[in-house]
Design a protein around this motif. Structure first.
Motif, short mmCIF file in Angstrom:
data_model
loop_
_atom_site.label_atom_id
_atom_site.label_comp_id
_atom_site.label_asym_id
_atom_site.label_seq_id
_atom_site.Cartn_x
_atom_site.Cartn_y
_atom_site.Cartn_z
N GLN A 33 -11.94 -3.43 -35.37
CA GLN A 33 -10.66 -3.81 -35.84
C GLN A 33 -10.15 -3.48 -36.79
O GLN A 33 -10.99 -3.07 -38.33
N ARG A 34 -8.54 -3.72 -36.94
CA ARG A 34 -8.19 -2.88 -37.83
C ARG A 34 -7.41 -3.44 -39.44
O ARG A 34 -6.98 -4.99 -38.38
N LYS A 35 -7.85 -3.49 -40.35
CA LYS A 35 -7.89 -4.75 -41.45
C LYS A 35 -5.69 -4.53 -41.67
O LYS A 35 -5.79 -3.54 -41.23
#
Length: 277
Positions: A33-35
């Motif tokens: 998951q990309r922040k």
């Protein structure tokens, strides 16, 4: 024996293929998951308070990383105008926010979220023997101020001019004090640094700059309320923000009772009373 070794080798290759396929499948099913990256441009005098507020928002939203850019309000406004990536702009005066608003750089109406007052600081060793504000006009005193373009510099000059209305200072007090200016800094933290290191005999900064780490190196002279300046701090979401939802969440936290309590604890004057305990 030879045939057995071949069969064993084929079995190992098949097993390795199965493991590789399973790992690839799992990675596709559960991608990293990309922040979300929130970029906040804020006046240097907000560094302690906004760092704490940013961490608070990160705890509330684990998918978010808050990155701060602290500098003089005039520097930040210019950077945004030149296309720097910013989601939130918080200034130390309304002048630079008005410029950003007038040039279509912010979304919606800015909100005033805090206020601040000026104080005079001198090194704890006090080499110039400054014991009252009138001493700023004495020959040989090394005074450091913010540059006129910086909010703290503009406020400082207004306060010096205001003091000339008091007969105890004289009409030429501001003129004589300004002759003693040896350095003009781009932000208030640089003014604090010069005085703290003994590179200047006195400087005008915000009350919120009197942090515990600074207080043990300096002395403080209060500027009378009648001559002081009440600085107003506006905040707004940048029009071309890449993360407008996160930007609004940050602004909302700053304006909330929780955010206001943090600002007050860090020496600023909140615009909303903190929640009673």
């Amino acid at each position: 024996m030879k045939r057995g070794r071949i069969v064993a080798a084929i079995a190992r290759l098949a097993l390795a293929f199965v493991f590789a396929w399973a790992s690839t499948s799992a990675a596709q099913t559960h991608p990293t998951q990309r922040k979300t990256m929130l970029q906040v441009f804020a006046a240097a005098s907000l560094s302690d308070a906004f760092t704490e507020i940013g961490r608070r928002l990160e705890r509330q939203r684990p998918d978010l990383t808050v990155r701060m850019n602290f500098a003089g309000s005039q520097q930040l406004a210019t950077q945004i105008e030149q296309g720097a990536r910013a989601d939130v702009f918080a200034a130390a005066d309304e002048r630079w926010m008005a410029r950003a608003t007038g040039r279509g750089l912010v979304a919606g109406e800015p909100s005033i979220f805090a206020r601040n007052r000026l104080v005079l600081i001198i090194p704890r060793t006090n080499p110039a023997r400054i014991h009252r504000l009138q001493d700023l006009a004495r020959g040989g005193v090394k005074l450091v101020l913010g540059a006129d373009a910086a909010p703290v510099g503009r406020y400082s000059r207004i306060a010096l001019r205001n003091l000339t209305r008091d007969p105890a200072f004289g009409r030429d007090f501001a003129t004589r004090a300004l002759r003693n200016v040896v350095s003009e800094e781009e932000n208030v933290k640089s003014v604090v640094g010069k005085v703290r290191l003994g590179e200047a005999d006195a400087g005008i900064v915000y009350g919120s700059d009197l942090t515990p780490s600074v207080a043990r190196f300096i002395r403080v002279l209060e500027i009378p309320e009648s001559s002081n300046v009440l600085a107003s701090y506006p905040i707004a979401v940048v029009k071309d923000a890449k993360e407008p939802d996160a930007a609004r969440a940050f602004v909302d936290l700053v304006l909330s009772r929780e955010g206001q309590a943090i600002l007050e604890r860090r020496g600023l004057i909140p615009v909303t009373p903190a929640q009673p305990r």
